[in-house]
Design a protein around this motif. Structure first.
Motif, PDB file in Angstrom:
ATOM      1  N   GLU A 114       0.830  -1.202   0.000  1.00 23.87           N
ATOM      2  CA  GLU A 114       0.000   0.000   0.000  1.00 23.87           C
ATOM      3  C   GLU A 114       0.872   1.262   0.000  1.00 23.87           C
ATOM      4  OE1 GLU A 114      -2.416   1.226   3.539  1.00 23.87           O
ATOM      5  OE2 GLU A 114      -4.039   0.510   2.242  1.00 23.87           O
ATOM      6  N   ALA A 118       1.040   4.075  -2.883  1.00 20.91           N
ATOM      7  CA  ALA A 118       0.833   5.497  -2.595  1.00 20.91           C
ATOM      8  C   ALA A 118       2.002   6.333  -3.111  1.00 20.91           C
ATOM      9  CB  ALA A 118       0.666   5.705  -1.087  1.00 20.91           C
ATOM     10  N   ARG A 121       1.617   6.554  -6.827  1.00 25.97           N
ATOM     11  CA  ARG A 121       0.564   7.516  -7.179  1.00 25.97           C
ATOM     12  C   ARG A 121       1.072   8.945  -7.052  1.00 25.97           C
ATOM     13  NH1 ARG A 121      -2.973   3.948  -4.534  1.00 25.97           N
ATOM     14  NH2 ARG A 121      -2.717   5.085  -2.585  1.00 25.97           N
TER      15      ARG A 121
END
Length: 178
Positions: A114, A118, A121
């Motif tokens: 995760e 992130a 992104r």
């Protein structure tokens, strides 16, 4: 014992040059690196003992007729105390740096993935913003060139060039340079 190597005739571990690349060669290289690392550790240990003013053991065990000699059984316990006392400061220093309390807790695989997603992104968003900024600058440059071109090609009704507009363009160029 002609086959045994004495301390004086020992050589370092060597990988034959003609060996083909593969599992065996990699294994031999791993052994060589391990042996080198162990020698470095022992060397630094001897240096530390010498710096502390303690008795430094010989780098190689002494051989007598092919049999290792061990220390006499009735050796002083003070020698053992010296070594234990020498090891204590090192252990305390190691505990300060590598204590259990200083270690980071292990992240779960989901949290790691995760976090990586992130980060990706964020990088993609930053790249998108940078792309948009460059596009805006490009459009502004094209628009500025177009207005400068129209100013430079302006003429009066009698065919004379409009010098006021041309001077403005030239002054802008000079301001950009300086």
């Amino acid at each position: 014992m002609a086959g045994e190597a004495t301390a004086a005739t020992r050589r370092s571990f060597r990988v034959p040059e003609t060996m083909p690349d593969g599992v065996h060669k990699r294994k031999l290289e791993k052994i060589r690196k391990t042996l080198s690392h162990n020698a470095d550790v022992k060397r630094s240990y001897r240096k530390t003992l010498k710096r502390m003013g303690l008795e430094v053991p010989s780098p190689l065990p002494s051989l007598e007729n092919g049999v290792k000699r061990s220390a006499p059984k009735d050796a002083d316990s003070s020698d053992e105390d010296k070594y234990q006392n020498a090891a204590r400061p090192m252990e305390e220093a190691d505990q300060k740096h590598v204590g259990r309390h200083n270690k980071k807790p292990k992240q779960s695989r989901y949290k790691r993935e995760e976090a990586a997603a992130a980060k990706l992104r964020g990088e993609l968003e930053a790249a998108q913003i940078e792309r948009e900024r460059r596009e805006v600058e490009r459009r502004q440059r094209i628009e500025q060139r177009q207005t400068n071109k129209t100013k430079m090609t302006q003429f009066t009704r009698t065919g004379q060039p409009k010098l006021g507009a041309r001077v403005d363009v030239l002054l802008d160029k000079i301001r950009k340079i300086t």
